[in-house]
Write a protein that holds these residues in place. Sequence first.
Motif, PDB file in Angstrom:
ATOM      1  N   ARG A   1      19.864 -20.913  -6.252  1.00 33.97           N
ATOM      2  CA  ARG A   1      20.676 -20.565  -5.087  1.00 33.97           C
ATOM      3  C   ARG A   1      20.186 -21.365  -3.890  1.00 33.97           C
ATOM      4  N   VAL A   2      21.109 -22.012  -3.206  1.00 29.83           N
ATOM      5  CA  VAL A   2      20.759 -22.808  -2.041  1.00 29.83           C
ATOM      6  C   VAL A   2      20.527 -21.867  -0.850  1.00 29.83           C
ATOM      7  N   VAL A   3      19.344 -21.938  -0.282  1.00 37.46           N
ATOM      8  CA  VAL A   3      18.977 -21.099   0.859  1.00 37.46           C
ATOM      9  C   VAL A   3      19.287 -21.806   2.168  1.00 37.46           C
ATOM     10  N   ALA A   4      18.979 -23.101   2.221  1.00 38.38           N
ATOM     11  CA  ALA A   4      19.231 -23.886   3.431  1.00 38.38           C
ATOM     12  C   ALA A   4      19.421 -25.341   3.038  1.00 38.38           C
ATOM     13  N   ALA A   5      20.273 -26.035   3.751  1.00 31.01           N
ATOM     14  CA  ALA A   5      20.515 -27.453   3.487  1.00 31.01           C
ATOM     15  C   ALA A   5      20.826 -28.158   4.794  1.00 31.01           C
ATOM     16  N   GLU A   6      20.129 -29.249   5.024  1.00 30.84           N
ATOM     17  CA  GLU A   6      20.375 -30.058   6.205  1.00 30.84           C
ATOM     18  C   GLU A   6      20.136 -31.515   5.852  1.00 30.84           C
ATOM     19  N   GLY A   7      21.222 -32.278   5.798  1.00 35.53           N
ATOM     20  CA  GLY A   7      21.117 -33.674   5.389  1.00 35.53           C
ATOM     21  C   GLY A   7      20.633 -33.761   3.954  1.00 35.53           C
ATOM     22  N   THR A   8      19.544 -34.483   3.751  1.00 33.61           N
ATOM     23  CA  THR A   8      18.996 -34.624   2.392  1.00 33.61           C
ATOM     24  C   THR A   8      17.865 -33.632   2.110  1.00 33.61           C
ATOM     25  N   HIS A   9      17.665 -32.673   3.001  1.00 31.40           N
ATOM     26  CA  HIS A   9      16.635 -31.647   2.812  1.00 31.40           C
ATOM     27  C   HIS A   9      17.308 -30.368   2.327  1.00 31.40           C
ATOM     28  N   THR A  10      16.927 -29.921   1.143  1.00 33.22           N
ATOM     29  CA  THR A  10      17.520 -28.725   0.551  1.00 33.22           C
ATOM     30  C   THR A  10      16.426 -27.734   0.169  1.00 33.22           C
ATOM     31  N   ARG A  11      16.622 -26.472   0.559  1.00 35.67           N
ATOM     32  CA  ARG A  11      15.706 -25.408   0.147  1.00 35.67           C
ATOM     33  C   ARG A  11      16.453 -24.517  -0.833  1.00 35.67           C
ATOM     34  N   VAL A  12      15.842 -24.319  -1.998  1.00 39.63           N
ATOM     35  CA  VAL A  12      16.509 -23.534  -3.034  1.00 39.63           C
ATOM     36  C   VAL A  12      15.636 -22.357  -3.434  1.00 39.63           C
TER      37      VAL A  12
ATOM     38  N   VAL B   1       0.835  -1.194   0.000  1.00 33.92           N
ATOM     39  CA  VAL B   1       0.000   0.000   0.000  1.00 33.92           C
ATOM     40  C   VAL B   1       0.865   1.238   0.000  1.00 33.92           C
ATOM     41  N   HIS B   2       0.275   2.330  -0.496  1.00 32.41           N
ATOM     42  CA  HIS B   2       0.917   3.640  -0.426  1.00 32.41           C
ATOM     43  C   HIS B   2       2.332   3.646  -1.013  1.00 32.41           C
ATOM     44  N   GLY B   3       2.460   3.048  -2.181  1.00 29.60           N
ATOM     45  CA  GLY B   3       3.754   3.106  -2.847  1.00 29.60           C
ATOM     46  C   GLY B   3       4.788   2.165  -2.280  1.00 29.60           C
ATOM     47  N   ALA B   4       4.355   1.210  -1.441  1.00 25.97           N
ATOM     48  CA  ALA B   4       5.305   0.258  -0.885  1.00 25.97           C
ATOM     49  C   ALA B   4       5.866  -0.629  -1.987  1.00 25.97           C
ATOM     50  N   ASP B   5       7.018  -1.198  -1.715  1.00 28.91           N
ATOM     51  CA  ASP B   5       7.677  -2.074  -2.666  1.00 28.91           C
ATOM     52  C   ASP B   5       6.799  -3.292  -2.941  1.00 28.91           C
ATOM     53  N   HIS B   6       6.411  -3.500  -4.198  1.00 27.87           N
ATOM     54  CA  HIS B   6       5.564  -4.628  -4.566  1.00 27.87           C
ATOM     55  C   HIS B   6       6.389  -5.820  -5.031  1.00 27.87           C
ATOM     56  N   ARG B   7       7.639  -5.848  -4.703  1.00 25.15           N
ATOM     57  CA  ARG B   7       8.516  -6.926  -5.120  1.00 25.15           C
ATOM     58  C   ARG B   7       7.958  -8.265  -4.655  1.00 25.15           C
ATOM     59  N   PRO B   8       7.740  -9.227  -5.565  1.00 21.26           N
ATOM     60  CA  PRO B   8       7.179 -10.503  -5.138  1.00 21.26           C
ATOM     61  C   PRO B   8       8.183 -11.306  -4.312  1.00 21.26           C
ATOM     62  N   VAL B   9       7.642 -12.152  -3.447  1.00 21.89           N
ATOM     63  CA  VAL B   9       8.498 -13.073  -2.716  1.00 21.89           C
ATOM     64  C   VAL B   9       9.111 -14.038  -3.709  1.00 21.89           C
ATOM     65  N   VAL B  10      10.422 -14.208  -3.658  1.00 18.60           N
ATOM     66  CA  VAL B  10      11.123 -15.068  -4.610  1.00 18.60           C
ATOM     67  C   VAL B  10      10.659 -16.507  -4.423  1.00 18.60           C
ATOM     68  N   ALA B  11      10.407 -17.207  -5.530  1.00 13.93           N
ATOM     69  CA  ALA B  11       9.943 -18.581  -5.461  1.00 13.93           C
ATOM     70  C   ALA B  11      11.009 -19.474  -4.840  1.00 13.93           C
ATOM     71  N   ARG B  12      10.581 -20.279  -3.909  1.00 11.45           N
ATOM     72  CA  ARG B  12      11.494 -21.215  -3.263  1.00 11.45           C
ATOM     73  C   ARG B  12      10.887 -22.608  -3.289  1.00 11.45           C
ATOM     74  N   LEU B  13      11.752 -23.602  -3.289  1.00  9.42           N
ATOM     75  CA  LEU B  13      11.322 -24.991  -3.329  1.00  9.42           C
ATOM     76  C   LEU B  13      12.022 -25.781  -2.237  1.00  9.42           C
ATOM     77  N   ASP B  14      11.291 -26.753  -1.677  1.00  9.40           N
ATOM     78  CA  ASP B  14      11.883 -27.717  -0.759  1.00  9.40           C
ATOM     79  C   ASP B  14      12.055 -29.032  -1.500  1.00  9.40           C
ATOM     80  N   VAL B  15      13.254 -29.595  -1.445  1.00 10.96           N
ATOM     81  CA  VAL B  15      13.557 -30.863  -2.103  1.00 10.96           C
ATOM     82  C   VAL B  15      14.145 -31.810  -1.062  1.00 10.96           C
ATOM     83  N   VAL B  16      13.541 -32.986  -0.936  1.00  9.81           N
ATOM     84  CA  VAL B  16      14.017 -33.976   0.026  1.00  9.81           C
ATOM     85  C   VAL B  16      14.369 -35.254  -0.714  1.00  9.81           C
ATOM     86  N   GLY B  17      15.581 -35.748  -0.494  1.00  7.25           N
ATOM     87  CA  GLY B  17      15.977 -37.020  -1.092  1.00  7.25           C
ATOM     88  C   GLY B  17      17.408 -37.056  -1.584  1.00  7.25           C
TER      89      GLY B  17
END
Length: 303
Positions: free
Chosen positions: A252-263, A223-239
């Motif tokens: 770009r890897v955002v988080a990784a723990e064991g076989t769980h990766t968020r990109v 609202v009121h001229g605020a930044d309308h930048r969309p939230v960047v698409a992210r995916l969770d991949v397990v395996g």
Amino acid sequence: MLDIGGLAKRFGTRTALQDVTFSVRPGEVFGFVGSNGAGKTTTMRIVLGVLSADSGEVRWKGSAIDADVRRRIGYMPEERGLYPKMRVGEQLAYLARLHAVSAADAAAAVARWTERLGVAERVGDEVQKLSLGNQQRVQLCAALVHDPEILVLDEPFSGLDPSAVEVMSRVLRDKADEGVPVVFSSHQLDLVERLCDRVGIIADGRMVAVGTVAELRSGGGGVHGADHRPVVARLDVVGPPAGWADTVAGVRVVAAEGTHTRVELDGATDQDVLKAAVAAGPVHEFTPYRPPLTELYKDVVSR
């Protein structure tokens, strides 16, 4: 519809509100969130007429709110406004009578709401002898006992145990289902996300976003001229084993723990990611990451 339009308020040199604008529709639960001092309570007090705005207006069903309409609002302040030495039942009946409810209807309403909110056995007790959680339940009874057309609640879930939270949540949802616009503030963002139809975020006296959680996730609601930048698409991949996404172009890897990766996708598509993940190893889960309201709130306010 409850319309808050262009509210501005200053206290000396401090600007408490600047062009605060949003609406709450009949039958809608609206979550009003922001840090301490952001302007939530000031806005609510202006709606109730406790404070006057320097500019802007509050309207109900298209007309400016006056004293008669305010008598039909159910208000729950953050600071408990009950008489500590008065008995629960007598106090609730007295408050209902102040709203021009007949003595018989007031007694029936007291019985109904104290039973619904789990304090029926305490109607003969002084408020000061109740636990803080039960005082909170009685405070909500006080907001409901005159059958209000609008509900404005400031931190109604503060100090409640999980079972009381569920009871109060059901009451608010039921009132909305009757067509009552419900607006409440809370710092419990997981509860706001679960209960509310729409959310308004206020920061430093300005509304920075209004919309459903889904709209906020997509970058809408600014609202009121605020930044309308969309939230960047992210995916969770397990395996696939760790490190599989480090060299995938446009990812770009955002988080990784064991076989769980968020990109995070930065030029790649979800199918590019899936293809690379399958090539690296068996994929057990492949889902869009839906940030919780807590994360969305931090992102919106930081922008």
